[in-house]
Design an enzyme around this catalytic site. Structure first.
Site, PDB file in Angstrom:
ATOM      1  N   CYS A 270       5.950  -1.708   4.046  1.00  0.00           N
ATOM      2  CA  CYS A 270       6.049  -2.001   2.601  1.00  0.00           C
ATOM      3  C   CYS A 270       4.785  -1.478   1.945  1.00  0.00           C
ATOM      4  CB  CYS A 270       6.214  -3.501   2.348  1.00  0.00           C
ATOM      5  SG  CYS A 270       7.734  -4.211   3.023  1.00  0.00           S
ATOM      6  N   PRO A 273       1.530   0.736  -3.543  1.00  0.00           N
ATOM      7  CA  PRO A 273       1.329   2.140  -3.930  1.00  0.00           C
ATOM      8  C   PRO A 273       0.581   2.995  -2.908  1.00  0.00           C
ATOM      9  CG  PRO A 273      -0.276   0.788  -5.040  1.00  0.00           C
ATOM     10  CD  PRO A 273       0.572  -0.159  -4.258  1.00  0.00           C
ATOM     11  N   GLY A 274       0.265   2.413  -1.754  1.00  0.00           N
ATOM     12  CA  GLY A 274      -0.258   3.226  -0.664  1.00  0.00           C
ATOM     13  C   GLY A 274      -1.722   3.057  -0.327  1.00  0.00           C
ATOM     14  N   GLY A 275      -2.402   2.075  -0.899  1.00  0.00           N
ATOM     15  CA  GLY A 275      -3.833   1.909  -0.656  1.00  0.00           C
ATOM     16  C   GLY A 275      -4.178   1.695   0.803  1.00  0.00           C
ATOM     17  N   LYS A 276      -3.456   0.813   1.474  1.00  0.00           N
ATOM     18  CA  LYS A 276      -3.747   0.523   2.879  1.00  0.00           C
ATOM     19  C   LYS A 276      -3.365   1.710   3.760  1.00  0.00           C
ATOM     20  CE  LYS A 276      -2.730  -4.278   1.925  1.00  0.00           C
ATOM     21  NZ  LYS A 276      -2.245  -3.892   0.573  1.00  0.00           N
ATOM     22  N   CYS A 392      -1.040 -10.931  -0.201  1.00  0.00           N
ATOM     23  CA  CYS A 392      -2.059 -11.147  -1.226  1.00  0.00           C
ATOM     24  C   CYS A 392      -1.848 -12.501  -1.893  1.00  0.00           C
ATOM     25  CB  CYS A 392      -2.062 -10.020  -2.258  1.00  0.00           C
ATOM     26  SG  CYS A 392      -0.500  -9.779  -3.123  1.00  0.00           S
TER      27      CYS A 392
END
Length: 457
Positions: A270, A273-276, A392
């Site tokens: 999941c 927006p792709g930060g991890k 989060c």
């Protein structure tokens, strides 16, 4: 002076439209606010800052503001015309929490805006309520801590049961403080432009670039910075070149605790927006592959935009429902990231509309969805591979209860996190493989991370 007054009326009308979209139609504030700021790019920095603060502040203090309005108005907020109640809300926030504009000017602008929106007959009502609040604001007091913190009563009482009154109050206060933007340096992007650069040199070069554009960049360590003093992130050279990625310090802990090895194949189920995913691709130093999955084409495109901007080649975006069993992925992943949909109670300071939208019933549904997803995606992990479950939120039902459920029902064992996090975070849960970060207690967003290894048998 007249032009400035007209601009003030226009700015308040923009905020009114945003509040109508968020509070009356259920849209997400960060999306609506960003769209408005993009639409009104011609406004100067001060006007855009005013719009942002007034929007976010009104939503942050909405519970408190409504209680005050209801105290001074015979007609309660829920019985008012939507335009009038939101006009009163943004005006009360200015009276209570914004000192630069005189209270009399706030009242006058509200009356003008009511007339402009064709509520001539309610100008006296608006004026009377606001002037009474302005006159008596020094005597306003709250008998309940949840009202003082502008939190839903059920939410504060839940935290009080789970963490105690002191921690519940500290979290509530933290959510109301000014928020800075936290960014993380992408070492791959800097190395592509400056071959051979060390991490320390990359962090310093990034800070220099930001300061050259008038941005205050306060270092947090490990390539993280808190930014302030900028207008649009997209206008920063370091962002456009992929040198930085928006990511909170708590979220960045996922990559550090995942500890990917060169050449690893990673699935993020999941990811938007792709930060991890980008962080892990960066830690892989150009090796391996990160498959960043999410449910819709729109979410996958958000990931793709970040991939293109950062220029990473060891990451790809894929449209896939995490509840759908992907037989081709079984036992393929050295590392699986399951940062799953959650109630978001750890980021109320950044998304204050969650206070209005979240309920205990929705939280139970989300906790069940998290279990459903984990019941599918665990099979993708190789024996000996790692699975990271994170959220989060600061809700024990979605966090440690689900982590313990997972460890008790699937062939995984928790990873002792003490070597990675002690002595900085000396909490008992580390030996059980999880940590709960709490705003006001830790210098970061509320976030939960648990780490598991798949058994070899």
């Amino acid at each position: 002076m007249a032009k400035r007054t007209d601009r003030g009326l226009e700015n308040r009308e923009i905020v009114l439209d945003i509040l109508m979209e968020v509070l009356e139609r259920g849209s997400f504030v960060h999306m609506v606010l960003n769209q408005a700021l993009d639409k009104y790019q011609y406004l100067d920095k001060a006007d855009r800052a005013f719009i942002t603060r007034l929007t976010e502040g009104t939503l942050e203090y909405l519970i408190q503001i409504d209680a005050i309005i209801n105290q001074y108005s015979k007609t309660k907020t829920q019985k008012m015309k939507p335009v009038i109640r939101n006009l009163l809300r943004l005006s009360v926030y200015q009276i209570l929490y914004m000192d630069r504009v005189p209270d009399s000017a706030v009242c006058n602008e509200a009356v003008k805006l009511a007339a402009k929106r064709r509520f001539e007959g309610l100008k006296g009502f608006v004026n009377g309520v606001l002037r009474t609040i302005a006159r008596e604001k020094g005597t306003i007091a709250f008998s309940e801590p949840w009202l003082e913190l502008s939190l839903p009563q059920w939410m504060y009482e839940m935290w009080e049961r789970q963490y105690g009154a002191g921690t519940a109050t500290a979290m509530g206060k933290a959510f109301l403080k000014d928020k800075k933007t936290t960014v993380r340096c992408n070492l791959q992007a800097l190395s592509r432009e400056l071959p051979g650069i060390s991490p320390e040199e990359a962090w310093e070069r990034t800070a220099e670039s930001l300061r050259e554009q008038g941005v205050e960049a306060a270092p947090l360590g490990d390539g993280l910075f808190n930014l302030s003093g900028y207008d649009r992130l997209e206008e920063l050279s370091a962002f456009a070149r992929g040198w930085i990625q928006v990511q909170d310090a708590s979220s960045a802990m996922v990559g550090r605790l995942a500890a990917p090895k060169r050449g690893d194949y990673v699935i993020d189920v999941c990811a938007a927006p792709g930060g991890k995913s980008l962080h892990i691709a960066d830690l892989l130093d150009g090796t391996g592959m990160v498959e960043a999955r999410d449910l819709t084409f729109q979410k996958a495109e958000l990931i793709e935009e970040n991939i293109r901007r950062c220029g990473f080649e060891n990451i790809r975006a894929v449209v896939m429902d995490a509840l759908w069993e992907d037989e081709e992925s079984v036992e393929k992943a050295d590392l699986l990231i399951a940062d799953l949909p959650c109630s978001g109670l750890g980021i109320l300071g950044k998304k204050p509309d969650i206070k209005q939208n979240m309920t205990q019933e929705k939280m139970k549904e989300l906790a069940d969805l998290q279990r459903q997803i984990l019941s599918v995606v665990w099979r993708y992990v190789k024996p000996g591979g790692r699975l990271i479950y994170s959220t989060c939120t600061v809700d024990s039902m979605e966090n440690e209860e689900n982590a313990r459920w997972f460890a008790g029902n699937f062939p995984f064992e928790p990873v002792d996190l003490r070597p990675a996090l002690e002595p900085r975070f000396p909490v008992e849960s580390l030996k059980e493989g999880w940590i709960q970060f709490l705003p006001g207690i830790h210098p970061m967003d509320g976030f939960f991370i648990s780490v598991f290894t798949r058994k070899n048998a």
